[in-house]
Design a protein around this motif. Structure first.
Motif, PDB file in Angstrom:
ATOM      1  N   ILE A 125      -5.356   8.520  -7.454  1.00  0.00           N
ATOM      2  CA  ILE A 125      -4.439   9.674  -7.479  1.00  0.00           C
ATOM      3  C   ILE A 125      -3.971   9.916  -8.928  1.00  0.00           C
ATOM      4  O   ILE A 125      -3.956  11.005  -9.258  1.00  0.00           O
ATOM      5  CB  ILE A 125      -3.086   9.178  -6.506  1.00  0.00           C
ATOM      6  N   VAL A 126      -3.738   8.752  -9.550  1.00  0.00           N
ATOM      7  CA  VAL A 126      -3.081   8.806 -11.111  1.00  0.00           C
ATOM      8  C   VAL A 126      -4.407   9.471 -11.885  1.00  0.00           C
ATOM      9  O   VAL A 126      -4.233  10.328 -12.879  1.00  0.00           O
ATOM     10  CB  VAL A 126      -2.694   7.454 -11.542  1.00  0.00           C
ATOM     11  N   VAL A 146       2.370   1.545  -3.224  1.00  0.00           N
ATOM     12  CA  VAL A 146       1.500   2.018  -4.412  1.00  0.00           C
ATOM     13  C   VAL A 146       1.428   3.389  -4.211  1.00  0.00           C
ATOM     14  O   VAL A 146       1.323   4.318  -5.319  1.00  0.00           O
ATOM     15  CB  VAL A 146       0.418   1.206  -4.543  1.00  0.00           C
ATOM     16  N   CYS A 167      -6.368   3.063  -4.424  1.00  0.00           N
ATOM     17  CA  CYS A 167      -5.905   3.964  -3.868  1.00  0.00           C
ATOM     18  C   CYS A 167      -4.836   4.747  -4.894  1.00  0.00           C
ATOM     19  O   CYS A 167      -4.943   6.018  -4.963  1.00  0.00           O
ATOM     20  CB  CYS A 167      -4.996   3.591  -2.588  1.00  0.00           C
ATOM     21  N   GLY A 168      -4.088   3.915  -5.807  1.00  0.00           N
ATOM     22  CA  GLY A 168      -3.215   4.468  -6.702  1.00  0.00           C
ATOM     23  C   GLY A 168      -4.012   4.888  -7.766  1.00  0.00           C
ATOM     24  O   GLY A 168      -3.481   5.751  -8.352  1.00  0.00           O
ATOM     25  N   PHE A 169      -4.893   4.393  -8.285  1.00  0.00           N
ATOM     26  CA  PHE A 169      -5.971   4.613  -9.417  1.00  0.00           C
ATOM     27  C   PHE A 169      -6.322   6.021  -9.225  1.00  0.00           C
ATOM     28  O   PHE A 169      -6.148   7.035 -10.094  1.00  0.00           O
ATOM     29  CB  PHE A 169      -6.938   3.787  -9.665  1.00  0.00           C
ATOM     30  N   THR A 214      -6.110  16.289 -15.242  1.00  0.00           N
ATOM     31  CA  THR A 214      -5.790  17.919 -15.590  1.00  0.00           C
ATOM     32  C   THR A 214      -4.880  17.869 -16.709  1.00  0.00           C
ATOM     33  O   THR A 214      -4.533  19.150 -16.841  1.00  0.00           O
ATOM     34  CB  THR A 214      -4.542  18.082 -14.218  1.00  0.00           C
ATOM     35  N   LEU A 215      -4.653  16.958 -17.506  1.00  0.00           N
ATOM     36  CA  LEU A 215      -4.142  17.032 -18.678  1.00  0.00           C
ATOM     37  C   LEU A 215      -4.892  17.515 -19.823  1.00  0.00           C
ATOM     38  O   LEU A 215      -4.508  16.890 -21.168  1.00  0.00           O
ATOM     39  CB  LEU A 215      -3.550  15.725 -19.191  1.00  0.00           C
ATOM     40  N   PRO A 231       2.966  11.297 -10.996  1.00  0.00           N
ATOM     41  CA  PRO A 231       2.497  12.720 -11.504  1.00  0.00           C
ATOM     42  C   PRO A 231       3.616  13.844 -11.039  1.00  0.00           C
ATOM     43  O   PRO A 231       3.697  14.820 -11.907  1.00  0.00           O
ATOM     44  CB  PRO A 231       1.130  12.928 -10.424  1.00  0.00           C
ATOM     45  N   LEU A 284       0.883  -1.078  -0.017  1.00  0.00           N
ATOM     46  CA  LEU A 284       0.024   0.160   0.058  1.00  0.00           C
ATOM     47  C   LEU A 284       0.858   0.961  -0.069  1.00  0.00           C
ATOM     48  O   LEU A 284       0.694   2.327  -0.915  1.00  0.00           O
ATOM     49  CB  LEU A 284      -0.866   0.076   1.271  1.00  0.00           C
ATOM     50  N   SER A 336       2.198   6.404  -6.979  1.00  0.00           N
ATOM     51  CA  SER A 336       0.952   6.851  -7.837  1.00  0.00           C
ATOM     52  C   SER A 336       1.187   8.576  -7.472  1.00  0.00           C
ATOM     53  O   SER A 336       0.884   9.299  -8.286  1.00  0.00           O
ATOM     54  CB  SER A 336      -0.368   6.641  -7.060  1.00  0.00           C
ATOM     55  N   TYR A 382      -4.710  13.323 -11.562  1.00  0.00           N
ATOM     56  CA  TYR A 382      -3.326  13.892 -12.081  1.00  0.00           C
ATOM     57  C   TYR A 382      -3.890  13.841 -13.872  1.00  0.00           C
ATOM     58  O   TYR A 382      -3.569  14.919 -14.603  1.00  0.00           O
ATOM     59  CB  TYR A 382      -2.305  13.301 -11.870  1.00  0.00           C
ATOM     60  N   PHE A 428      -8.314  -2.895  -2.825  1.00  0.00           N
ATOM     61  CA  PHE A 428      -8.241  -1.349  -2.019  1.00  0.00           C
ATOM     62  C   PHE A 428      -6.826  -0.836  -2.404  1.00  0.00           C
ATOM     63  O   PHE A 428      -6.954   0.637  -2.683  1.00  0.00           O
ATOM     64  CB  PHE A 428      -8.498  -1.779  -0.798  1.00  0.00           C
ATOM     65  N   ILE A 429      -5.877  -1.490  -2.233  1.00  0.00           N
ATOM     66  CA  ILE A 429      -4.595  -0.869  -2.689  1.00  0.00           C
ATOM     67  C   ILE A 429      -4.502  -0.302  -3.991  1.00  0.00           C
ATOM     68  O   ILE A 429      -3.921   0.922  -4.335  1.00  0.00           O
ATOM     69  CB  ILE A 429      -3.361  -1.745  -2.377  1.00  0.00           C
TER      70      ILE A 429
END
Lengths: 454, 214
Positions: B178-179, A414, B174-176, B185-186, A422, A411, A418, B182, B170-171
């Motif tokens: 955030i990305v 990742v 969490c990453g998805f 915004t492109l 960016p 966790l 993540s 971002y 879940f992990i």
């Protein structure tokens, strides 16, 4: 018509009154008879003849092992006992009246004598005897135990009283062997109430059964016994406890209701399609043997050793599908009898649902032994948080406290990844934009210079 | 600038409910899993909120599913059946995000009403919506009442296996998230895609558009 019906009712009422009075008189007579039985003179002549000698408190016999064995039978206690209608000869039919007391008979020990006499109880108490035969006590005797109780260890056949009669808790026969447990019980919420109010609170046999006694840490018997009195427990717990049934399945009642008790995780082995608790067959000590062999440093099984133990047992097992199911319980029978008031019970979720929680610091694996007693082996506590245990400890998981550490690291990785991607991407975009803007500016400046020169 | 209506109302309702729901699920999920480290809300409250939001999002998922099943907008999810074409387009898209975008190259994907996703989005959203989200909901429901679903949990290998799958997803989410934020915004301006998901209208340049969201 109305008058005749009233008259009829009056006749019926007077007849009813006569009937009731007759009934009451009969009951009173029976009561008197029962009281009258409580005397030696009401016993048969043959029994009274036996008591002529055996009612002497100093009557003893020295047995082959040197033990001094009391032959005293209190006539009064016998006459008041539940066996007052059973004559001496009904049980002691092997005694020859002609030679008895004149010719010495060899008895090895009081234990041997009680062992020989126990089958006589079966003649009248068939159902109880069968229950006893299935108990852990009988299994221990079959296994050669010289301490496990026989009928007469709990029930003195010459003074036995009705089980309905409330006796002082100290008279409970279980206390003579399970002394420390009984001491704990006598001070806990049930013991104190039993002393103060009598039958409103349970004593040993009410929870563990008098004859069909099983190891309390195996099966669900004792929990179900709790629920048989505390009928609304599931309902009241459901008002505040999420996943109530799961908690009831995976946590023994004392684990929350014995404040201050040390808790542990008991991983119990289940087998087959119906998932019944695995019991080791007589003469096939596969569990203990393999557990000891797998535990090289005697530190408790680690995740690999546990996995290979399960694998081997699955290969041998006909029913197959051997699985571990965890249960939180207190770590000793004494602690299981230190139950407190409801207000002292554990209600804080964080007691269990956080890393390093006390109940998860001690772990054991258990199967039912051939004699009905649990066979246990220690497990290293890190097994509960290891990624390698996902399969072996698949049937036990407590949120927070047994979470797999590797997933925590994943966790963090990742989330950091993540966030980093960016940031790096944005930084490169800005650097490129500046370079592009600079190049554009230089181009524009060069173009302007060219125009000026022209 | 040309305005295209690419995000119909049901999609926007689903998207924002899903977005806020997922953030709350992640927050309560962190509180539940790390009760000893985080003490913002009680364990019991976090579990209750987590369960409720989970069920709301399951219902919300069906808004998305039924909308796409019963409208022609489902075309936005139609996969490219030619592998060569698909990989070529995906490679171009990766090249754009990894290099072209820095040089100011135009986005190789041109948004239209029935082609609002670039090849990477198309593949990723199909995996997420048709596989990962349903698995997450399914494992969540099993864990919501472990005793009720014990037989099914055993079929999948036990409660620890089910929980591990739930936590792995879940992990991933969490990453998805955030990305995803971002990449959103492109657009041609940093807030262009956010506005499009609020109003429904995506502003598309006559020239090939710059940027895209995943």
């Amino acid at each position: 018509m109305k008058g005749s019906s009233v008259m009829g009712a009056t006749i019926l009422s007077s007849r009813l009154r006569v009937l009731m009075l007759t009934g009451m008189a009969a009951l009173a007579l029976l009561g008197w008879r029962a009281d009258a039985r409580a005397d030696v003179s009401d016993l048969s002549e043959e029994d009274q003849a036996c008591l002529k000698c055996h009612d002497r408190p100093d009557l003893t016999k020295t047995l082959e092992n040197g033990e001094k064995f009391s032959l005293h039978i209190s006539g009064k206690a016998y006459a008041e006992s539940m066996h007052n209608e059973t004559s001496c000869e009904d049980c002691h039919d092997s005694i020859d009246a002609k030679t008895h007391g004149k010719k010495p008979s060899a008895i090895e020990s009081s234990r041997e004598y009680a062992l020989g006499m126990k089958d006589i109880c079966e003649d009248c108490h068939k159902k109880k005897f069968k229950e006893y035969g299935d108990s852990i006590h009988a299994a221990l005797i079959r296994d050669g135990s010289t301490k496990a109780p026989l009928c007469s260890n709990c029930h003195n056949p010459h003074t036995v009283q009705s089980s309905e009669k409330v006796r002082p808790i100290a008279d409970t026969p279980c206390a003579s062997c399970h002394k420390e447990i009984f001491q704990a019980y006598s001070k806990d919420v049930h013991g104190l109430e039993r002393t103060a109010k009598g039958k409103t609170a349970p004593i040993c046999a009410d929870c563990h059964q008098a004859h069909d006694v099983k190891a309390a840490s195996l099966g669900e018997g004792v929990r179900d016994t709790c629920l048989s009195c505390h009928e609304k427990a599931v309902e009241t717990h459901a008002n505040w406890l999420p996943n109530t049934q799961r908690h009831f399945d995976a946590i023994s009642c004392p684990a929350c209701h014995a404040p201050g008790a040390k808790r542990r995780v008991n991983l119990r082995l289940y087998e087959g399609v119906d998932q019944v608790q695995l019991s080791q067959k007589t003469g096939v000590p596969q569990f203990v043997k393999r557990a000891i062999a797998a535990d090289e440093g005697n530190l408790g099984l680690d995740e690999r050793a546990l996995w290979s133990l399960l694998k081997e047992m699955n290969e041998d097992n006909v029913a197959g599908n051997i699985r571990l199911r965890g249960r939180l319980e207190v770590s000793s029978a004494i602690e299981a009898h230190q139950l407190g008031e409801k207000s002292t019970a554990v209600k804080d979720c964080n007691t269990c649902h956080q890393s390093g929680a006390e109940p998860f610091q001690s772990v054991i694996v258990t199967v039912a032994g051939p004699d009905g007693r649990p066979l246990r082996h220690g497990i290293q506590k890190d097994v509960l948080i290891s990624a390698n245990s996902v399969n072996s400890v698949s049937g036990f998981y407590a949120i927070g406290s047994t979470r797999i550490r590797l997933l925590d690291y994943l966790l963090v990785l990742v989330v950091l990844g993540s966030i980093s991607v960016p940031i790096v991407h944005m930084t490169i975009r800005r650097l490129f934009r500046r370079a592009l803007e600079k190049r554009e500016a230089e181009k524009a400046a060069a173009a302007a210079r060219d125009r000026d020169q022209v | 600038m040309q305005k295209l209506y690419v995000n119909p109302l049901p999609v926007r309702i689903w998207h924002w409910t899903n977005a806020f729901g997922f953030v709350l699920l992640i927050a309560t999920g962190l509180q539940i899993r790390y009760a000893g480290l985080i003490q913002l809300v009680s364990f019991k409250t976090s579990v209750a909120v987590h369960n409720w939001i989970g069920f709301v999002l399951i219902g919300n998922f069906f808004i998305w599913l039924l909308f796409y099943l019963f409208t022609d907008k489902i075309k936005v999810y139609h996969p490219e059946l030619s592998p060569m074409k698909y990989f070529r387009a995906s490679f171009k898209q990766i090249q754009f995000y990894g290099y072209g975008i820095f040089r100011g190259d135009p986005n190789p994907h041109h948004v239209s009403v029935y082609r609002k996703f670039n090849p990477l989005q198309s593949m990723m959203y199909q995996i997420i919506m048709m596989l990962l989200v349903p698995i997450q909901f399914f494992t969540g429901v099993l864990l919501w009442d472990v005793a009720r679903f014990s037989a099914m949990i055993d079929t999948f290998g036990g409660v620890r296996v089910v929980d591990t799958i739930h936590v792995l997803l879940f992990i991933f989410f969490c990453g998805f998230i955030i990305v995803h934020v971002y990449l959103a915004t492109l657009g041609h301006t940093p807030l262009a895609h956010f506005k499009a998901m609020l109003t429904g209208y995506e502003e598309v340049e006559e020239e090939p558009a710059r940027g895209g969201s995943l």
